[in-house]
Design an enzyme around this catalytic site. Structure first.
Site, PDB file in Angstrom:
ATOM      1  N   CYS A  85       0.820  -1.216   0.000  1.00  0.00           N
ATOM      2  CA  CYS A  85       0.000   0.000   0.000  1.00  0.00           C
ATOM      3  C   CYS A  85       0.849   1.259   0.000  1.00  0.00           C
ATOM      4  O   CYS A  85       0.312   2.370  -0.099  1.00  0.00           O
ATOM      5  CB  CYS A  85      -0.950  -0.010   1.186  1.00  0.00           C
ATOM      6  SG  CYS A  85      -1.825  -1.578   1.335  1.00  0.00           S
ATOM      7  N   SER A 209     -10.882   0.983   5.947  1.00  0.00           N
ATOM      8  CA  SER A 209     -10.965   1.684   4.667  1.00  0.00           C
ATOM      9  C   SER A 209     -11.558   0.722   3.628  1.00  0.00           C
ATOM     10  O   SER A 209     -11.515  -0.492   3.799  1.00  0.00           O
ATOM     11  CB  SER A 209      -9.589   2.173   4.246  1.00  0.00           C
ATOM     12  OG  SER A 209      -8.710   1.082   4.068  1.00  0.00           O
ATOM     13  N   ILE A 211     -12.567  -0.968  -0.315  1.00  0.00           N
ATOM     14  CA  ILE A 211     -11.994  -1.419  -1.592  1.00  0.00           C
ATOM     15  C   ILE A 211     -12.329  -0.321  -2.609  1.00  0.00           C
ATOM     16  O   ILE A 211     -13.494   0.072  -2.727  1.00  0.00           O
ATOM     17  CB  ILE A 211     -12.652  -2.747  -2.015  1.00  0.00           C
ATOM     18  CG1 ILE A 211     -12.358  -3.856  -0.996  1.00  0.00           C
ATOM     19  CG2 ILE A 211     -12.241  -3.153  -3.425  1.00  0.00           C
ATOM     20  CD1 ILE A 211     -10.954  -4.383  -0.990  1.00  0.00           C
ATOM     21  N   LYS A 330     -10.000   6.294   4.652  1.00  0.00           N
ATOM     22  CA  LYS A 330     -11.322   5.867   5.110  1.00  0.00           C
ATOM     23  C   LYS A 330     -12.438   6.580   4.354  1.00  0.00           C
ATOM     24  O   LYS A 330     -13.414   5.943   3.955  1.00  0.00           O
ATOM     25  CB  LYS A 330     -11.454   6.151   6.626  1.00  0.00           C
ATOM     26  CG  LYS A 330     -12.824   5.796   7.209  1.00  0.00           C
ATOM     27  CD  LYS A 330     -13.033   4.300   7.194  1.00  0.00           C
ATOM     28  CE  LYS A 330     -14.490   3.899   7.402  1.00  0.00           C
ATOM     29  NZ  LYS A 330     -15.224   3.859   6.115  1.00  0.00           N
ATOM     30  N   HIS A 334      -9.324   3.983  -0.831  1.00  0.00           N
ATOM     31  CA  HIS A 334      -7.957   3.464  -0.765  1.00  0.00           C
ATOM     32  C   HIS A 334      -7.659   2.492  -1.904  1.00  0.00           C
ATOM     33  O   HIS A 334      -7.590   1.284  -1.707  1.00  0.00           O
ATOM     34  CB  HIS A 334      -7.765   2.792   0.609  1.00  0.00           C
ATOM     35  CG  HIS A 334      -6.394   2.266   0.859  1.00  0.00           C
ATOM     36  ND1 HIS A 334      -5.249   2.798   0.292  1.00  0.00           N
ATOM     37  CD2 HIS A 334      -5.948   1.225   1.659  1.00  0.00           C
ATOM     38  CE1 HIS A 334      -4.190   2.117   0.703  1.00  0.00           C
ATOM     39  NE2 HIS A 334      -4.586   1.164   1.525  1.00  0.00           N
TER      40      HIS A 334
END
Lengths: 390, 390
Positions: A85, A209, A211, A330, A334
């Site tokens: 990430c 958070s 998808i 959030k 993300h």
């Protein structure tokens, strides 16, 4: 000494893009970045693209070349960078170093993830590859479970409450209301979070958070040149990165993110600044506890104080240090590989005074903190606006 | 102007390592590189790891952090680089630029692929992600098929024969006999290749490089410092990279690899050298036709002449320009992410006079050519030995 500035920005709306492919998303962000930069595509000399799991999300590796191809930038060198990430933040740092090296003056950096082309279970397994496959995912510990362990330990050591964690999500959803590109435009309350159902106790659905599909891009330029061609260049005054053990089992502490601490310390030293000099921060709130760990690691508050600090509104839009004014992971969403680049885009909008309704007053110095996995990678960037051409 | 040299080398045996994991392979190569370098692990300031499809081969992304962790190098910045089968060459170039940038003096570069943990069909699909998933793999065009199209066109335009292509494999298997780390130690004849059965006509089984496990690593150091700490530093006198369209359909020609031509031209300009100045080359022979395309693109022979040039023995160990003395991808094996780094290891062994039975006489300048996909990425490096400490 060569310095590096951002001269162009692009970002798609974050969300579930059923009607757009990986290529369309990166093309949209990339073209917006080029058009906003005062240069032409042919001026770009190299490209770095961050994406975490394109192989498992869309069956496609080699996405550096794909992006160059899609944007008509061949034959420039194009490179995919992957640090889970933190792929976007790492791509930004690779672009920064490529200009520092003297090999290039103008470099494009993109971040992208198309996550909704697979089912949720498959997405969870793909994302699990950011942690330790052998000691974590294989045994069923997907990402909510890993962060839940950190959250539980933080509660145990410091008395952090579920309500305090919930206040992270509440703030970020509220901030996202002012960001037209955010995935969610829905305010939530602490009560909403508390009753949203456990994913991995103590983390509930609204601590996590989402998808997301999305892409972001920036154009980097050597700073002297940037001042000539851009009205509002934003200089990267520090770019740092650090690593920690891949698995939680290898960490000395579950409640301190050492990679973030090391990267933040180096960045502040480099820029000769302190946490109190920062006017706003985009931090990696993949889970509510992650934002609490982030603000502690950066030094906005003391160790163990992040929950209370957030609950007291000190990280709110009008607080002491606005954190995730964009809505964060959030509220904004993300798309994992895009996140680190999108943070840089937000930092530039704020520093250029172009953040519209969510503009932080007198924003001079911005910070972006991007995490890979459960903390095994962290990139930390500091940004400052320059005087450009009139 | 800062220059960059290689001061340490490591490479596992290439082959089917049923008894070793991804971590064990990269640790073996990495530790060998560190121990051979005259530095200690704590002197390493950053790490770049090339791997193409670790997500689909072993369920693990985020392998930069994993490698740093495995080698005890935390908290240094660790980054995974992915450009399909050119991931290793690209990682080398990222490490090179990181030192050029002045951010670091000593950087570790690794390349790795653990390919045998999945079945052959799954491996073929994972490798297909190096091409264009949408216009190629989805329609059944896996890699042998893509290179077969190039081979067929080369035969049509230039009269290249299947026997000439076979002579690439014959040479590389012969060379591999002298390389203890090679996957294959079995000489083959043109007849063996011709009767080895079509995979994608005109390419037969023995025109194709194998599925391989393996890892390679090098330690890079700023050249002035390298001269102080190393007896035989090998300087990277040119590092170039270029891109082309991801899919064959986007290319102007099927018989010219433009990314390789661009990268080679820039590298020769940078080093003020010509193809005739090169004493040996490691090129990307993922298929026999690929070596023919490579030697034409680099300029060792004219356009369309690669088949005859090889058949005449001009690229043999004792030929005009020895190509793939290590055995190349065909004979030594092709753990995709490791290949570009392993080429650099071979170049160093040759230039340091440590290549034992396969030592090229009077080797002064070496070349490494690493290709991603069907040619959408190419990295090209030139190497030269320096005088180090006595």
């Amino acid at each position: 000494m060569r310095n590096v500035s951002i001269i162009g920005l692009g970002c798609t709306k974050f969300g579930e893009h059923w009607d757009k492919s990986f290529r369309e998303l990166i093309a949209e962000a990339g073209i917006e970045a080029i058009l906003s930069s005062g240069i032409e595509g042919k001026d770009i000399q190299a490209l770095y693209g961050g994406s975490m799991a394109s192989g498992r999300f869309i069956g496609q590796e080699h996405i550096g070349a794909l992006i160059a191809d899609q944007l008509g930038l061949n034959p420039i060198p194009a490179t995919r960078v992957e640090n889970a990430c933190a792929s976007g933040g790492t791509a930004l740092r690779c672009g920064y170093m490529a200009i520092k090296s003297g090999e290039y003056d103008i470099v494009a950096v993109g971040g992208i993830e198309k996550m909704t082309d697979v089912g949720t279970q498959q997405a969870a397994i793909a994302l699990g590859g950011a942690g330790d496959q052998e000691t974590e995912l294989f045994h069923g510990a997907s990402f909510p479970a890993l962060y839940a362990l950190m959250a539980r330990r933080h509660m145990h050591e410091f008395g952090t409450t579920e309500e305090q964690m919930a206040s992270v999500s509440v703030k970020n959803h509220k901030n996202a209301m002012l960001n037209p590109k955010a995935q969610f435009h829905r305010e939530i309350s602490v009560e909403d979070v508390m009753r949203s159902g456990y994913i991995a106790s103590p983390l509930k659905l609204l601590d996590c958070s989402p998808i997301t599909d999305g892409a972001a891009a920036v154009i980097l330029c050597e700073s002297d040149k940037a001042r000539e061609i851009c009205e509002k260049p934003v200089e990267i005054i520090a770019s740092e990165q650090a690593s920690d053990s891949l698995a939680l089992i290898g960490r000395k502490s579950l409640v301190e993110t050492m990679a973030a601490k090391v990267a933040a310390k180096k960045a502040f030293e480099k820029a000769k600044l302190k946490p109190k000099d920062i006017n706003f921060a985009e931090v990696h709130d993949c889970f509510s506890i992650a934002e609490i760990l982030a603000i502690e690691a950066i030094g906005f508050c003391g160790k163990g104080e992040g929950g209370k600090f957030t609950e007291q509104g000190k990280t709110a839009f009008d607080g002491e240090i606005p954190v995730n004014v964009s809505g964060g992971l959030k509220g904004k969403g993300h798309p994992v590989g895009a996140t680190g680049v999108a943070q840089a885009v937000e930092a530039c909008l704020q520093l250029r005074g172009e953040a519209d309704k969510r503009q932080v007053k007198d924003a001079k110095i911005g910070l972006a903190h991007n995490v890979g996995g459960s903390g095994a990678t962290c990139t930390l960037h500091l940004f400052k606006a320059l005087e450009g051409r009139k």
